[in-house]
Design a protein around this motif. Structure first.
Motif, mmCIF file in Angstrom:
data_model
loop_
_atom_site.group_PDB
_atom_site.id
_atom_site.type_symbol
_atom_site.label_atom_id
_atom_site.label_comp_id
_atom_site.label_asym_id
_atom_site.label_seq_id
_atom_site.Cartn_x
_atom_site.Cartn_y
_atom_site.Cartn_z
ATOM 1 N N ALA A 21 25.412 -53.022 -33.280
ATOM 2 C CA ALA A 21 26.875 -52.993 -33.307
ATOM 3 C C ALA A 21 27.406 -52.638 -34.687
ATOM 4 O O ALA A 21 28.400 -51.912 -34.805
ATOM 5 N N THR A 25 26.471 -48.201 -34.688
ATOM 6 C CA THR A 25 27.760 -47.614 -34.335
ATOM 7 C C THR A 25 28.413 -46.935 -35.528
ATOM 8 O O THR A 25 29.113 -45.932 -35.364
ATOM 9 N N TYR A 26 28.183 -47.449 -36.723
ATOM 10 C CA TYR A 26 28.736 -46.806 -37.912
ATOM 11 C C TYR A 26 28.127 -45.410 -38.104
ATOM 12 O O TYR A 26 28.853 -44.441 -38.323
ATOM 13 N N THR A 29 29.372 -43.017 -35.375
ATOM 14 C CA THR A 29 30.749 -42.609 -35.637
ATOM 15 C C THR A 29 30.807 -41.557 -36.738
ATOM 16 O O THR A 29 31.481 -40.525 -36.593
ATOM 17 N N TRP A 58 34.598 -46.675 -34.010
ATOM 18 C CA TRP A 58 33.615 -47.677 -34.419
ATOM 19 C C TRP A 58 33.808 -48.959 -33.625
ATOM 20 O O TRP A 58 32.854 -49.534 -33.105
ATOM 21 N N LEU A 61 32.789 -48.400 -29.944
ATOM 22 C CA LEU A 61 31.338 -48.399 -29.765
ATOM 23 C C LEU A 61 30.747 -49.795 -29.930
ATOM 24 O O LEU A 61 29.774 -50.150 -29.254
ATOM 25 N N MET A 62 31.336 -50.606 -30.801
ATOM 26 C CA MET A 62 30.878 -51.996 -30.938
ATOM 27 C C MET A 62 31.081 -52.762 -29.640
ATOM 28 O O MET A 62 30.212 -53.520 -29.214
ATOM 29 N N VAL A 65 28.477 -51.762 -27.159
ATOM 30 C CA VAL A 65 27.159 -52.360 -27.406
ATOM 31 C C VAL A 65 27.097 -53.766 -26.823
ATOM 32 O O VAL A 65 26.108 -54.146 -26.196
ATOM 33 N N LEU A 78 22.933 -45.186 -28.655
ATOM 34 C CA LEU A 78 23.375 -44.890 -30.025
ATOM 35 C C LEU A 78 22.485 -43.849 -30.691
ATOM 36 O O LEU A 78 22.989 -42.931 -31.354
#
Length: 91
Positions: A21, A25-26, A29, A58, A61-62, A65, A78
């Motif tokens: 997460a 995700t970072y 992104t 971001w 996507l977190m 997850v 991811l």
């Protein structure tokens, strides 16, 4: 009354999901924003709006997850996004 143990995840699964997460995700992104900026003729608007859109992506996507039950499935999604974005950067 404590939670039912069959609904709780193990320590490693929780650690993997938190790591996915935050870190996964970072990277996903940023890779997608760089791919869009590289493949657009005028990249100045992409760079300017990426400040806001990257934060929203971001966070989205977190949430994705933590909605997925299996940590390996979240990492698979991811990593595939990162690989596809990386290919778009270098094409």
């Amino acid at each position: 009354m404590p939670a039912n143990p069959k609904y709780l995840s193990s320590g490693w699964t929780r650690f993997s999901k938190v790591t996915a997460a935050i870190i996964g995700t970072y990277f996903a992104t940023m890779v997608l924003h760089v791919a869009v900026a590289k493949n657009v003729a005028n990249d100045a608007p992409v760079v300017l709006t990426s400040t806001y859109s990257s934060f929203m992506m971001w966070v989205g996507l977190m949430i994705m997850v933590f909605l997925i039950r299996k940590a390996w499935a979240a990492w698979t999604i991811l990593l595939s996004v990162i690989i596809i974005g990386g290919l778009l950067i270098y094409l």
